[in-house]
Design a protein around this motif. Structure first.
Motif, PDB file in Angstrom:
ATOM      1  N   PHE A 105       0.488  -1.569  -0.478  1.00 35.07           N
ATOM      2  CA  PHE A 105       0.137   0.215  -0.081  1.00 35.07           C
ATOM      3  C   PHE A 105       0.733   1.081  -0.130  1.00 35.07           C
ATOM      4  O   PHE A 105       0.792   2.679  -0.835  1.00 35.07           O
ATOM      5  CB  PHE A 105      -0.711  -0.389   0.975  1.00 35.07           C
ATOM      6  N   SER A 106       2.192   1.224   1.159  1.00 33.83           N
ATOM      7  CA  SER A 106       2.807   2.782   0.611  1.00 33.83           C
ATOM      8  C   SER A 106       3.221   2.444  -0.302  1.00 33.83           C
ATOM      9  O   SER A 106       4.148   3.512  -0.543  1.00 33.83           O
ATOM     10  CB  SER A 106       3.768   2.294   1.850  1.00 33.83           C
ATOM     11  N   LEU A 107       4.062   1.500  -0.881  1.00 34.04           N
ATOM     12  CA  LEU A 107       4.650   1.264  -2.237  1.00 34.04           C
ATOM     13  C   LEU A 107       4.281   1.768  -2.926  1.00 34.04           C
ATOM     14  O   LEU A 107       4.639   2.884  -4.350  1.00 34.04           O
ATOM     15  CB  LEU A 107       5.079   0.586  -2.473  1.00 34.04           C
ATOM     16  N   GLY A 108       2.522   1.577  -3.397  1.00 35.08           N
ATOM     17  CA  GLY A 108       1.637   1.797  -4.132  1.00 35.08           C
ATOM     18  C   GLY A 108       1.271   3.666  -3.975  1.00 35.08           C
ATOM     19  O   GLY A 108       1.467   4.029  -5.760  1.00 35.08           O
ATOM     20  N   ILE A 109       1.215   4.412  -2.714  1.00 38.00           N
ATOM     21  CA  ILE A 109       1.357   5.888  -2.899  1.00 38.00           C
ATOM     22  C   ILE A 109       2.476   6.437  -3.560  1.00 38.00           C
ATOM     23  O   ILE A 109       2.237   7.146  -4.462  1.00 38.00           O
ATOM     24  CB  ILE A 109       1.095   5.853  -1.130  1.00 38.00           C
ATOM     25  N   LEU A 110       3.729   5.889  -3.166  1.00 36.65           N
ATOM     26  CA  LEU A 110       4.878   6.329  -3.825  1.00 36.65           C
ATOM     27  C   LEU A 110       4.732   6.239  -4.929  1.00 36.65           C
ATOM     28  O   LEU A 110       5.382   7.392  -6.748  1.00 36.65           O
ATOM     29  CB  LEU A 110       6.021   5.633  -3.413  1.00 36.65           C
ATOM     30  N   ALA A 111       4.228   4.587  -5.670  1.00 36.39           N
ATOM     31  CA  ALA A 111       4.434   4.823  -7.574  1.00 36.39           C
ATOM     32  C   ALA A 111       3.096   5.885  -8.148  1.00 36.39           C
ATOM     33  O   ALA A 111       3.383   5.931  -9.159  1.00 36.39           O
ATOM     34  CB  ALA A 111       4.326   3.413  -7.410  1.00 36.39           C
ATOM     35  N   GLU A 112       2.122   5.520  -7.685  1.00 42.02           N
ATOM     36  CA  GLU A 112       1.426   6.558  -8.301  1.00 42.02           C
ATOM     37  C   GLU A 112       1.666   7.530  -8.071  1.00 42.02           C
ATOM     38  O   GLU A 112       1.677   8.868  -9.276  1.00 42.02           O
ATOM     39  CB  GLU A 112      -0.219   6.758  -6.894  1.00 42.02           C
ATOM     40  N   ALA A 113       2.084   8.426  -7.290  1.00 39.53           N
ATOM     41  CA  ALA A 113       2.450  10.221  -7.071  1.00 39.53           C
ATOM     42  C   ALA A 113       4.312  10.070  -7.792  1.00 39.53           C
ATOM     43  O   ALA A 113       3.649  11.114  -9.106  1.00 39.53           O
ATOM     44  CB  ALA A 113       3.443  10.318  -5.605  1.00 39.53           C
ATOM     45  N   GLY A 114       4.953   9.221  -8.379  1.00 40.02           N
ATOM     46  CA  GLY A 114       5.732   9.277  -9.858  1.00 40.02           C
ATOM     47  C   GLY A 114       4.643   9.225 -10.344  1.00 40.02           C
ATOM     48  O   GLY A 114       5.381  10.190 -11.305  1.00 40.02           O
ATOM     49  N   LEU A 115       3.940   8.119 -11.097  1.00 42.69           N
ATOM     50  CA  LEU A 115       3.237   8.189 -12.361  1.00 42.69           C
ATOM     51  C   LEU A 115       2.655   8.737 -12.959  1.00 42.69           C
ATOM     52  O   LEU A 115       2.809  10.084 -13.518  1.00 42.69           O
ATOM     53  CB  LEU A 115       2.725   6.435 -12.211  1.00 42.69           C
ATOM     54  N   SER A 116       2.140   9.707 -11.550  1.00 43.03           N
ATOM     55  CA  SER A 116       0.841  11.100 -12.791  1.00 43.03           C
ATOM     56  C   SER A 116       1.943  11.994 -12.144  1.00 43.03           C
ATOM     57  O   SER A 116       1.810  13.311 -13.543  1.00 43.03           O
ATOM     58  CB  SER A 116      -0.192  10.802 -11.310  1.00 43.03           C
ATOM     59  N   LEU A 146       5.282  16.656   1.129  1.00 41.25           N
ATOM     60  CA  LEU A 146       5.627  16.418   2.689  1.00 41.25           C
ATOM     61  C   LEU A 146       3.640  15.673   2.862  1.00 41.25           C
ATOM     62  O   LEU A 146       4.135  14.157   3.577  1.00 41.25           O
ATOM     63  CB  LEU A 146       4.755  17.896   3.117  1.00 41.25           C
ATOM     64  N   ALA A 147       3.037  15.833   2.175  1.00 38.20           N
ATOM     65  CA  ALA A 147       1.495  14.888   2.470  1.00 38.20           C
ATOM     66  C   ALA A 147       2.124  13.783   1.763  1.00 38.20           C
ATOM     67  O   ALA A 147       1.801  12.518   2.583  1.00 38.20           O
ATOM     68  CB  ALA A 147       1.109  15.036   1.617  1.00 38.20           C
ATOM     69  N   ILE A 148       2.529  13.201   0.663  1.00 39.16           N
ATOM     70  CA  ILE A 148       3.600  11.753   0.286  1.00 39.16           C
ATOM     71  C   ILE A 148       4.651  11.045   1.928  1.00 39.16           C
ATOM     72  O   ILE A 148       3.922  10.253   1.985  1.00 39.16           O
ATOM     73  CB  ILE A 148       3.776  11.760  -0.904  1.00 39.16           C
TER      74      ILE A 148
END
Lengths: 314, 273
Positions: B197-208, B244-246
């Motif tokens: 889940f936490s890796l997914g948040i990071l990956a989503e941020a990178g992709l968007s 900071l949110a991420i």
């Protein structure tokens, strides 16, 4: 060892084969007609027909796949539709930025992580260890492209030590090139270093608990000598594995970081190719990236087996 | 930090973002779809606690909606990874050493060679960019992770006496997998789920951030950072807040994952991941 290497080599070849089939299927089969897709909705039928001819889309799927693979094996990656130059030339030119960037970042993260991990493990539970664990916990949570933006804010905007982006080319001199790659490499390296330092620390702590370390201490070695002569070498085995696993993250990270700093590397190439629908470039560069990941995994497997003979029996 | 403290701090941190995302569904301080040029680039204060962006949109509201898309993408991606990976892992373990095991594991190796970013690049190249692509890319990337964890956990259970007893009682492999193996690896899966889940948040941020994820006008943390980049010289706060949110969200989830690992199974305790 030879038998093990051979069996890994066979599985390497099979993985590459399977990956190429997947990539070919996604790029050339899913869009239906790649030529029409690349040219967009308003293309004249004659233009589409000409591109179909140029891409060799007139043959059967099977023939096209063989053509693509045999082309890549001989260094012929096709012609970029937007740049009108061989994809191989583009890739070689861009690798001149991406490879040094990845290497620089890898060297930095290893140079930071190993001593830090060692230091924390040697002072387990102390203030140094706690500080390292806290800092690495934070480092893992920081997205590298955001960290890159903060670096730009501090070192380029406020302090003016580095430029905010761009690459002068290696013609501008080695030092100028290295300077332009420094902020990107640091941005890539620090989050990696956080993970690596944690692995190093826990591997070393585990090794230090082994009986042979106790024997070494009992025969009169100091803690430092025991670490240097016995523990370090054994602790490096898991570190090596993680280093290999991290490679694909490093690669993906480099692609994103190149976009933060406007570096003319593979990452920029692939994103431009996506917006220009240059499927030939996308197909080849993706294959190249996957090839790199598979080969690195293979090398790590071999290195691992060379260090630890137990792994050769499977 | 002790496991319990990690669990509490991590739970509170990530809970705050979950709450913000949930609240954003029914209420936000300001409308994020409305552009308000008169109020653009306001510093924090007054009606805008965190200031406004270059279109006069309230940063707090944007961050709340951003939390919603990050969490949605990462959560569905974990769902895909678990939904496909866990059955595959159970299947492989139940047929240990057989051809099914071999097929599943080699398939895993193959997907492992495609980093999430590369999957996203492939999908986007032929289907165009969208938030769904990000979900698919991260979800596919999650499959082999869950398959491996499941297989590893299940293999050690298959050798235990109570599984042997179930086999003697005449239960089939599938039934044993579901009734005896799965409940006993649930802890393992919950901890791995938090990590993914936490890796997914990071990956989503990178992709968007690179434009392969959520498309405008949908606010997402990665997109906000991409848009703020050109204004980092004049309005650094716009680039600092989403990042900071991420960091806080991911940090919260990581701490919670570590705490959960300790709480659920002391035998899994590790000095580091």
């Amino acid at each position: 060892m030879l038998r093990y290497a051979l069996s890994r080599l066979v599985s390497l070849a099979l993985s590459l084969l399977a990956a190429s089939v997947v990539i070919f299927a996604v790029i050339e089969v899913i869009p239906g007609d790649p030529a029409a897709y690349m040219l967009g909705l308003n293309a004249a039928p004659e233009t589409v027909a000409a591109l179909r001819e140029e891409l060799g889309l007139t043959g059967s799927l099977w023939a096209r796949y063989l053509d693509w693979v045999s082309g890549m094996l001989t260094g012929d990656f096709g012609l970029s539709y937007t740049y009108r130059v061989p994809v191989a030339d583009l890739v070689v030119q861009r690798l001149g930025v991406s490879l040094p960037l990845a290497g620089y970042a890898l060297a930095l993260s290893t140079a930071i992580a190993l001593p830090v991990g060692l230091w924390a493990a040697a002072r387990r539970g102390g203030p140094v260890d706690l500080a390292v664990m806290g800092a690495t916990q934070l480092g893992i949570a920081v997205p590298n492209f955001w960290f890159a933006m903060l670096l730009v804010l501090v070192f380029a905007v406020k302090l003016g030590w580095f430029s905010a982006g761009g690459f002068p080319g290696w013609e501008g001199g080695f030092l100028a090139g290295i300077k332009a790659l420094t902020l990107p490499a640091v941005a890539l390296a620090l989050p990696q270093a956080a993970i690596l330092a944690r692995v190093m620390r826990s591997a070393l702590i585990e090794t230090l608990g082994q009986d042979y370390i106790r024997s070494a201490r009992a025969k009169g070695l100091t803690q430092g000598q025991a670490i240097r002569r016995h523990a370090l070498r054994n602790a490096l085995i898991p570190v090596l594995t993680i280093l290999g696993l991290q490679f694909s993250f490093l690669l993906a990270g480099a692609i994103i970081i190149e976009n933060v700093f406007f570096l003319p590397g593979l990452g920029r190439l692939i994103f431009q190719a996506i917006t220009q629908r240059d499927l030939i470039v996308v197909e080849s560069v993706v294959m190249l990236l996957v090839f790199a990941v598979i080969v690195v995994t293979f090398v790590v497997d071999l290195a691992y087996a060379a260090v630890d003979p137990r792994l050769r029996r499977r | 930090m002790s496991g319990r403290a990690q669990l509490i701090v991590g739970g509170v941190l990530s809970g705050l973002f979950l709450l913000a995302a949930a609240v954003s569904l029914v209420w936000m301080p300001h409308d994020v779809a409305a552009l308000n040029i008169a109020d653009r680039l306001r510093p924090p204060g007054g009606p805008y606690p965190l200031g406004t962006d270059q279109f006069g949109r309230d940063m707090l509201s944007m961050l709340m909606v951003g939390a919603r898309s990050s969490i949605a993408v990462a959560l569905v991606a974990v769902g895909i990874g678990m939904g496909m990976g866990v059955p595959l892992g159970l299947l492989a373990a139940a047929n240990r050493g057989g051809w099914l095991d071999e097929v599943v594991m080699r398939g895993n190796d193959l997907i492992f060679a495609f980093p999430a970013l590369v999957i996203a690049i492939l999908i986007t190249a032929v289907l165009g960019p969208s938030a769904v692509n990000a979900i698919l890319a991260i979800g596919i990337f999650n499959i082999p992770v869950f398959a491996r964890v499941t297989r590893g956990g299940a293999l050690s259970l298959w050798t235990l006496d109570y599984v042997l007893a179930a086999r003697v009682a005449g239960k089939g492999r599938a039934r044993i997998s579901v009734e005896h193996i799965l409940p006993n690896i649930a802890n393992l899966l919950i901890v791995q789920g938090t990590i993914q889940f936490s890796l997914g948040i990071l990956a989503e941020a990178g992709l968007s951030y690179v434009g392969l994820g959520a498309q405008p006008p949908t606010p997402s943390w990665g997109r906000m950072l991409a848009e703020a980049q050109t204004m980092i010289y004049t309005h650094p706060l716009l680039a600092v807040l989403p990042g900071l949110a991420i960091v806080l969200m991911v940090l919260g989830l990581n701490l919670m994952g570590d705490g959960l690992r300790d709480a659920l199974d002391p035998r899994l305790r590790r000095a580091a991941r």
